[in-house]
Design a protein around this motif. Structure first.
Motif, PDB file in Angstrom:
ATOM      1  N   ASN A  77       0.795  -1.213   0.000  1.00  0.00           N
ATOM      2  CA  ASN A  77       0.000   0.000   0.000  1.00  0.00           C
ATOM      3  C   ASN A  77       0.837   1.276   0.000  1.00  0.00           C
ATOM      4  OD1 ASN A  77      -2.428  -1.356  -0.005  1.00  0.00           O
ATOM      5  ND2 ASN A  77      -2.527  -1.525   2.230  1.00  0.00           N
ATOM      6  N   GLN A  78       2.159   1.132   0.043  1.00  0.00           N
ATOM      7  CA  GLN A  78       3.014   2.309  -0.039  1.00  0.00           C
ATOM      8  C   GLN A  78       2.864   2.946  -1.424  1.00  0.00           C
ATOM      9  OE1 GLN A  78       4.827   3.538   2.469  1.00  0.00           O
ATOM     10  NE2 GLN A  78       4.056   1.940   3.817  1.00  0.00           N
ATOM     11  N   THR A  79       2.673   4.263  -1.467  1.00  0.00           N
ATOM     12  CA  THR A  79       2.411   4.958  -2.723  1.00  0.00           C
ATOM     13  C   THR A  79       3.691   5.590  -3.257  1.00  0.00           C
ATOM     14  OG1 THR A  79       0.153   5.428  -2.028  1.00  0.00           O
ATOM     15  CG2 THR A  79       1.036   6.742  -3.844  1.00  0.00           C
ATOM     16  N   ALA A  80       4.057   5.234  -4.467  1.00  0.00           N
ATOM     17  CA  ALA A  80       5.229   5.827  -5.107  1.00  0.00           C
ATOM     18  C   ALA A  80       4.873   7.227  -5.613  1.00  0.00           C
ATOM     19  CB  ALA A  80       5.696   4.953  -6.254  1.00  0.00           C
ATOM     20  N   PRO A  81       5.847   8.117  -5.715  1.00  0.00           N
ATOM     21  CA  PRO A  81       5.572   9.451  -6.250  1.00  0.00           C
ATOM     22  C   PRO A  81       5.021   9.364  -7.671  1.00  0.00           C
ATOM     23  CG  PRO A  81       7.737   9.368  -5.215  1.00  0.00           C
ATOM     24  CD  PRO A  81       7.244   7.957  -5.287  1.00  0.00           C
ATOM     25  N   LEU A  82       4.055  10.229  -7.971  1.00  0.00           N
ATOM     26  CA  LEU A  82       3.479  10.264  -9.303  1.00  0.00           C
ATOM     27  C   LEU A  82       4.522  10.751 -10.301  1.00  0.00           C
ATOM     28  CD1 LEU A  82       0.941  10.091 -11.149  1.00  0.00           C
ATOM     29  CD2 LEU A  82       0.545  12.506 -10.604  1.00  0.00           C
ATOM     30  N   TYR A  83       4.629  10.034 -11.417  1.00  0.00           N
ATOM     31  CA  TYR A  83       5.551  10.426 -12.485  1.00  0.00           C
ATOM     32  C   TYR A  83       4.829  10.253 -13.814  1.00  0.00           C
ATOM     33  CZ  TYR A  83       9.489  10.395 -15.726  1.00  0.00           C
ATOM     34  OH  TYR A  83      10.323  10.671 -16.776  1.00  0.00           O
ATOM     35  N   VAL A  84       4.708  11.342 -14.583  1.00  0.00           N
ATOM     36  CA  VAL A  84       3.998  11.321 -15.862  1.00  0.00           C
ATOM     37  C   VAL A  84       4.928  11.865 -16.935  1.00  0.00           C
ATOM     38  CG1 VAL A  84       2.001  12.119 -17.171  1.00  0.00           C
ATOM     39  CG2 VAL A  84       1.775  11.623 -14.723  1.00  0.00           C
ATOM     40  N   SER A  85       5.108  11.101 -18.015  1.00  0.00           N
ATOM     41  CA  SER A  85       6.002  11.496 -19.100  1.00  0.00           C
ATOM     42  C   SER A  85       5.255  11.462 -20.426  1.00  0.00           C
ATOM     43  CB  SER A  85       7.200  10.542 -19.152  1.00  0.00           C
ATOM     44  OG  SER A  85       7.976  10.771 -20.308  1.00  0.00           O
ATOM     45  N   SER A  86       5.610  12.366 -21.328  1.00  0.00           N
ATOM     46  CA  SER A  86       5.051  12.360 -22.676  1.00  0.00           C
ATOM     47  C   SER A  86       6.151  12.699 -23.672  1.00  0.00           C
ATOM     48  CB  SER A  86       3.896  13.362 -22.801  1.00  0.00           C
ATOM     49  OG  SER A  86       4.327  14.674 -22.517  1.00  0.00           O
ATOM     50  N   GLU A  87       5.860  12.459 -24.950  1.00  0.00           N
ATOM     51  CA  GLU A  87       6.829  12.666 -26.036  1.00  0.00           C
ATOM     52  C   GLU A  87       8.137  11.907 -25.794  1.00  0.00           C
ATOM     53  OE1 GLU A  87       3.712  15.035 -26.339  1.00  0.00           O
ATOM     54  OE2 GLU A  87       5.161  15.661 -24.827  1.00  0.00           O
ATOM     55  N   TYR A  88       8.067  10.785 -25.117  1.00  0.00           N
ATOM     56  CA  TYR A  88       9.231   9.919 -24.878  1.00  0.00           C
ATOM     57  C   TYR A  88      10.361  10.637 -24.138  1.00  0.00           C
ATOM     58  CZ  TYR A  88       7.013   6.731 -28.226  1.00  0.00           C
ATOM     59  OH  TYR A  88       6.133   5.914 -28.875  1.00  0.00           O
ATOM     60  N   LEU A  89      10.028  11.666 -23.388  1.00  0.00           N
ATOM     61  CA  LEU A  89      11.041  12.335 -22.576  1.00  0.00           C
ATOM     62  C   LEU A  89      11.179  11.636 -21.225  1.00  0.00           C
ATOM     63  CD1 LEU A  89      10.349  16.126 -23.228  1.00  0.00           C
ATOM     64  CD2 LEU A  89      12.130  14.683 -24.220  1.00  0.00           C
ATOM     65  N   LEU A  90      12.384  11.588 -20.723  1.00  0.00           N
ATOM     66  CA  LEU A  90      12.672  10.982 -19.421  1.00  0.00           C
ATOM     67  C   LEU A  90      13.411  12.005 -18.572  1.00  0.00           C
ATOM     68  CD1 LEU A  90      12.939   8.488 -17.497  1.00  0.00           C
ATOM     69  CD2 LEU A  90      15.133   8.054 -18.618  1.00  0.00           C
ATOM     70  N   VAL A  91      12.937  12.224 -17.334  1.00  0.00           N
ATOM     71  CA  VAL A  91      13.627  13.124 -16.423  1.00  0.00           C
ATOM     72  C   VAL A  91      14.130  12.329 -15.227  1.00  0.00           C
ATOM     73  CG1 VAL A  91      11.473  13.809 -15.247  1.00  0.00           C
ATOM     74  CG2 VAL A  91      13.511  15.250 -15.082  1.00  0.00           C
ATOM     75  N   THR A  92      15.388  12.504 -14.896  1.00  0.00           N
ATOM     76  CA  THR A  92      15.988  11.894 -13.716  1.00  0.00           C
ATOM     77  C   THR A  92      16.703  12.993 -12.936  1.00  0.00           C
ATOM     78  OG1 THR A  92      18.006  11.360 -14.932  1.00  0.00           O
ATOM     79  CG2 THR A  92      16.307   9.643 -14.817  1.00  0.00           C
ATOM     80  N   TYR A  93      16.955  12.717 -11.644  1.00  0.00           N
ATOM     81  CA  TYR A  93      17.673  13.722 -10.863  1.00  0.00           C
ATOM     82  C   TYR A  93      18.444  13.056  -9.741  1.00  0.00           C
ATOM     83  CZ  TYR A  93      13.951  13.412  -7.312  1.00  0.00           C
ATOM     84  OH  TYR A  93      13.061  12.968  -6.363  1.00  0.00           O
ATOM     85  N   THR A  94      19.461  13.758  -9.283  1.00  0.00           N
ATOM     86  CA  THR A  94      20.210  13.362  -8.098  1.00  0.00           C
ATOM     87  C   THR A  94      20.138  14.513  -7.104  1.00  0.00           C
ATOM     88  OG1 THR A  94      22.283  14.209  -9.018  1.00  0.00           O
ATOM     89  CG2 THR A  94      21.783  11.869  -9.381  1.00  0.00           C
ATOM     90  N   LYS A  95      20.125  14.188  -5.811  1.00  0.00           N
ATOM     91  CA  LYS A  95      20.009  15.235  -4.800  1.00  0.00           C
ATOM     92  C   LYS A  95      21.185  15.172  -3.833  1.00  0.00           C
ATOM     93  CE  LYS A  95      16.783  12.393  -2.085  1.00  0.00           C
ATOM     94  NZ  LYS A  95      15.412  12.291  -1.558  1.00  0.00           N
TER      95      LYS A  95
END
Length: 266
Positions: A41-59
Motif C-alpha cells: 500500500n506504499q504509494t510511489a511518487p506520481l511520475y507522468v512522461s510524454s513525447e518519450y522524454l525521461l527526467v531523472t535527478y540526483t540530490k
C-alpha cells in the motif's frame, strides 16, 4: 471397551500434535501476509512522461542554519524518434520549502509548492538520444524529501521527419498503354522497425507534369507539391507493422522508373 477408548484418546493426541505445526505456520503466514499488504500500500511518487522524454535527478543535502539545503541536478533525456523543440518539467516541493534558486539556463515559476521549469532560449531543442541538464536548490527541514507529482513533456519538431527504422520499398509492374499514356502498377511496402508507434507517414515521389495518379487506395491521400508527389497515410503504423499501398500511375514515358523516400510522425 477401555482399550478402544484409550486408543481413541491416543489418536486424538497424535492428531493434535500433528496440527500444532500447521497452526503455527498458518499464524506466521497471516502475519507475513499482513506485512506484505502494508508494503504493497506504499504509494510511489506520481511520475507522468510524454513525447518519450525521461527526467531523472540526483540530490545532495547540506546543513545550513539548522535546515537542509537540497541541490537537485536534473537530466532531461529524449528517448523518442525525433527531436523536441521545447520541454517542461513540473514537480511539488516540500510544504516548508524556502530560498529557492533557479538555474540560469532555464525559466522557473512557482505556484504554491508547485515548481514549473521551462527550457531556456538556447536549450529547447533536444535531439534524439540527447540530454539537457540543470540544477536547482531549495531549503527545507525535511531530511529525506523525494520530489512529488513529477511531470515532463515536450513539443515535437514540426512536420514529417526522417525516422531511423521507417523504410519504403517499391515494386514496379509491367506497363500497359492506354492511348498516349503508359500505366504502371506500383506497390509501395512501408515497414516500421523504428521501435516506436507512428501516427502517420508520407512518401515523397519525384514528379513531373508528364505523370499522373490513376488510382490509389482510399486510406491514403495525395497531393502534387511542385516537383514532388506526396502520398500520406490516414492511418497510424505501429512498431513492427508493414503497410502495403497498391497504386496505378501514368506517364507519357515508356521508360519511367519510380523513386521515393519516406518520413514519419511520432
Amino acid at each position: 471397551m477401555a482399550r478402544y477408548h484409550r486408543r481413541r484418546v491416543l489418536f486424538r493426541h497424535i492428531a493434535m500434535l500433528l496440527m500444532i505445526p500447521v497452526l503455527l505456520t498458518s499464524g506466521s503466514y497471516a502475519l507475513f501476509s499482513q506485512d506484505l499488504s502494508v508494503e504493497a500500500n506504499q504509494t510511489a511518487p506520481l511520475y507522468v512522461s510524454s513525447e518519450y522524454l525521461l527526467v531523472t535527478y540526483t540530490k545532495t543535502l547540506t546543513n545550513v542554519s539548522g535546515v537542509k539545503r537540497y541541490s537537485i541536478a536534473f537530466t532531461v533525456r529524449n528517448n523518442g524518434p525525433v527531436s523536441v523543440t521545447a520541454w517542461q518539467i513540473k514537480f511539488d516541493m516540500p510544504s516548508d520549502f524556502s530560498t529557492f534558486t533557479c538555474a540560469t539556463s532555464v525559466i522557473c515559476s512557482t505556484t504554491g509548492v508547485t515548481e514549473t521549469i521551462d527550457n531556456g532560449s538556447g536549450n529547447g531543442t533536444i535531439a534524439k538520444n540527447s540530454t539537457r541538464t540543470f540544477t536547482i536548490t531549495f531549503r527545507t527541514a525535511q531530511t529525506d524529501y523525494t520530489l512529488q507529482n513529477v511531470y515532463v513533456s515536450g513539443t515535437y519538431i514540426t512536420g514529417f521527419q526522417t525516422i531511423t527504422g521507417l523504410s519504403v520499398t517499391r515494386q514496379q509492374g509491367t506497363r500497359t498503354r492506354v492511348g498516349s499514356v503508359y500505366q504502371w502498377p506500383i506497390t509501395f511496402t512501408i515497414t516500421n522497425t523504428s521501435g516506436f508507434n507512428l501516427s502517420a507517414w508520407q512518401i515523397t515521389v519525384p514528379w513531373t507534369t508528364a505523370r499522373s495518379v490513376i488510382s490509389l487506395p482510399p486510406d491514403v491521400t495525395y497531393v502534387v507539391n511542385g516537383s514532388s508527389l506526396l502520398i500520406t497515410s490516414t492511418l497510424p503504423i505501429n512498431d513492427g507493422d508493414t503497410y502495403i499501398v497498391d497504386g496505378v500511375f501514368g506517364s507519357t514515358s515508356s521508360s519511367w522508373t519510380i523513386g521515393g523516400t519516406i518520413k514519419g510522425l511520432p
